[in-house]
Design an enzyme around this catalytic site. Sequence first.
Site, PDB file in Angstrom:
ATOM      1  N   HIS A  89     102.105  -1.539  42.904  1.00 13.97           N
ATOM      2  CA  HIS A  89     103.541  -1.430  42.663  1.00 13.97           C
ATOM      3  C   HIS A  89     104.004   0.015  42.794  1.00 13.97           C
ATOM      4  O   HIS A  89     105.065   0.287  43.346  1.00 13.97           O
ATOM      5  CB  HIS A  89     103.871  -1.952  41.251  1.00 13.97           C
ATOM      6  N   ASP A  91     111.084  -2.805  38.082  1.00 13.65           N
ATOM      7  CA  ASP A  91     110.108  -3.717  38.669  1.00 13.65           C
ATOM      8  C   ASP A  91     110.224  -5.074  37.982  1.00 13.65           C
ATOM      9  O   ASP A  91     111.133  -5.281  37.183  1.00 13.65           O
ATOM     10  CB  ASP A  91     108.714  -3.098  38.489  1.00 13.65           C
ATOM     11  N   GLY A 109      99.299 -15.213  45.105  1.00 15.14           N
ATOM     12  CA  GLY A 109     100.715 -14.874  45.078  1.00 15.14           C
ATOM     13  C   GLY A 109     101.306 -14.585  46.442  1.00 15.14           C
ATOM     14  O   GLY A 109     101.139 -15.334  47.401  1.00 15.14           O
TER      15      GLY A 109
HETATM   16  C1  LIG Z   1     102.902  -5.883  44.524  1.00 19.46           C
HETATM   17  C2  LIG Z   1     101.473  -6.381  44.396  1.00 19.46           C
HETATM   18  O1  LIG Z   1     100.722  -5.581  45.192  1.00 19.46           O
HETATM   19  C3  LIG Z   1      99.379  -5.917  45.251  1.00 19.46           C
HETATM   20  O2  LIG Z   1      99.079  -5.086  46.214  1.00 19.46           O
HETATM   21  P1  LIG Z   1      97.719  -4.323  46.402  1.00 19.46           P
HETATM   22  O3  LIG Z   1      97.757  -3.088  45.622  1.00 19.46           O
HETATM   23  O4  LIG Z   1      96.530  -5.174  46.158  1.00 19.46           O
HETATM   24  O5  LIG Z   1      97.815  -4.169  47.971  1.00 19.46           O
HETATM   25  P2  LIG Z   1      98.717  -3.332  48.922  1.00 19.46           P
HETATM   26  O6  LIG Z   1     100.171  -3.691  48.884  1.00 19.46           O
HETATM   27  O7  LIG Z   1      98.065  -3.499  50.194  1.00 19.46           O
HETATM   28  O8  LIG Z   1      98.572  -1.819  48.414  1.00 19.46           O
HETATM   29  C4  LIG Z   1      97.362  -1.197  48.236  1.00 19.46           C
HETATM   30  C5  LIG Z   1      97.569   0.296  48.396  1.00 19.46           C
HETATM   31  O9  LIG Z   1      96.517   0.954  47.734  1.00 19.46           O
HETATM   32  C6  LIG Z   1      95.805   1.785  48.643  1.00 19.46           C
HETATM   33  N1  LIG Z   1      94.356   1.698  48.342  1.00 19.46           N
HETATM   34  C7  LIG Z   1      93.827   0.539  47.854  1.00 19.46           C
HETATM   35  C8  LIG Z   1      92.506   0.463  47.553  1.00 19.46           C
HETATM   36  C9  LIG Z   1      91.675   1.605  47.757  1.00 19.46           C
HETATM   37  O10 LIG Z   1      90.464   1.602  47.521  1.00 19.46           O
HETATM   38  N2  LIG Z   1      92.256   2.711  48.264  1.00 19.46           N
HETATM   39  C10 LIG Z   1      93.575   2.798  48.564  1.00 19.46           C
HETATM   40  O11 LIG Z   1      94.035   3.852  49.023  1.00 19.46           O
HETATM   41  C11 LIG Z   1      96.117   1.252  50.018  1.00 19.46           C
HETATM   42  O12 LIG Z   1      96.002   2.285  50.992  1.00 19.46           O
HETATM   43  C12 LIG Z   1      97.528   0.725  49.843  1.00 19.46           C
HETATM   44  O13 LIG Z   1      98.456   1.764  50.041  1.00 19.46           O
HETATM   45  C13 LIG Z   1      99.078  -7.388  45.664  1.00 19.46           C
HETATM   46  O14 LIG Z   1      99.344  -7.645  47.021  1.00 19.46           O
HETATM   47  C14 LIG Z   1      99.873  -8.256  44.830  1.00 19.46           C
HETATM   48  O15 LIG Z   1      99.761  -9.598  45.242  1.00 19.46           O
HETATM   49  C15 LIG Z   1     101.337  -7.793  44.870  1.00 19.46           C
HETATM   50  O16 LIG Z   1     102.059  -8.566  44.004  1.00 19.46           O
END
Ligand SMILES: C[C@@H]1O[C@H](OP(=O)(O)OP(=O)(O)OC[C@H]2O[C@@H](n3ccc(=O)[nH]c3=O)[C@H](O)[C@@H]2O)[C@H](O)[C@H](O)[C@H]1O
Length: 403
Positions: free
Chosen positions: A24, A121, A334
């Site tokens: 988020h 949010d 979701g």
């Molecule tokens: C709203 C909520 O967002 C969630 O998003 P989530 O954080 O899993 O995934 P992304 O939107 O891809 O965001 C993930 C973000 O974390 C970053 N990242 C992640 C893991 C890591 O090891 N390193 C990184 O840099 C990545 O680069 C991206 O920017 C789910 O979908 C959920 O269903 C939704 O309701």
Amino acid sequence: MESQEGSSGSQLHVVMFPWLAFGHITPFVQLSNKLASHGVQISFLSAPVNIQRISSSLSSSPLIKIIPVHIPAVDGLPPGLGCTADMSPALADLLKVALDKMQPQIESLLIDLEPHIVFIDFVQHWFPSIASPLIRYQNFPFRSLRSCLRSLLLTNVSKQCENCLTLLLLKSCDEMEGPYLDYISKIYGKPVLLTGPLVPEPPIDKLEEKWEKWLQKFPAKSVVFCSFGSETFLQDEQIKELVLGLEQTGLPFIAVLNFVPDGGGDSNVKLKIAFPIGFAERVQDRGMVHTGWVQQQLILAHDSVGCYVCHAGLSSVIEAFMNDCQLVLLPQRGDQFLNSKLVSGDLEAGVQVTRDDEHGHFNEEDLCTSLLIMGNGKDFLLKKYIQDSFITNFVAEMKRIVN
Ligand SMILES: C[C@@H]1O[C@H](OP(=O)(O)OP(=O)(O)OC[C@H]2O[C@@H](n3ccc(=O)[nH]c3=O)[C@H](O)[C@@H]2O)[C@H](O)[C@H](O)[C@H]1O
């Protein structure tokens, strides 16, 4: 000629208040960077424990200020926590209770800050009642279209919140999903503002040496990167099928696999338990398995990475587009199912792994087959002038509303 920064938003002051989860927080950070570059002043609220990571991805614009908020004590919630990444789902629920207890704190912050608009949010259902006497334009829950649809259908909390809102703000654009946007405006009975897909700026830090060294052993676009965002965790059975599928492709791969944070157990041991017998030895020359956080954007940007297997989190999808990676989608919960349908269906920009209709299971063959198919069709969204026009229009729309 007047610069875009000066002309489009110099009088606006916006407060950002995302839920305390990086899935988020990240889009709020990306929106903050884009708005600040269009002259909008930003006050970004979050728990102290998140500040370092947030500041590393916020631009250094003097228009952006991070404001730490205190997390009130709640029975059962260990002090010092303030991010779902460090907690089990049960603790994350207690964090929502702590957030509810922040109302007096937020109220006095708003009195000091005097913003024009606050972006909240899905969790702050109480926000409109404290904000309405203080600011003219209370809030827009800043979510993807699919999250909005999901909460409309599934959650009462958002329903309470939704009734008091002025407008909805969505991380989307007409070009991606125009007809669905019209639909959501109609069913909520509210105007919808759009930010565009918020393509992030390339990160300024460097890829850790361990990854750089490993990735450079492989030819351009040959490596499959596989990860499931910040809060999606596969079951052991799914991990087995996934890694066997990766093995079957014969391609080099990085798989990032995490487990529900429950305060107990070593994740590396859990990984070993989940792996099929002999897997680690068979793939040792071409497979890297990792548990924990990785520099996802930098890995996707590496020349050797050509394909991304992910959960269809919207930020991850956009990051794959930016880096010209093929997308294989394995949604788990979701909005991810809806994102996945949009990307693999309407946009034809990825392939969704086939699953059995009854239980949603996939097997190693399903994954392997998907990895060998290609997707396309997202270039339009990445063009710089298109990106700028989304934010310029959005800022103009906000100014029109507050004036
Ligand atoms: C709203 C909520 O967002 C969630 O998003 P989530 O954080 O899993 O995934 P992304 O939107 O891809 O965001 C993930 C973000 O974390 C970053 N990242 C992640 C893991 C890591 O090891 N390193 C990184 O840099 C990545 O680069 C991206 O920017 C789910 O979908 C959920 O269903 C939704 O309701």
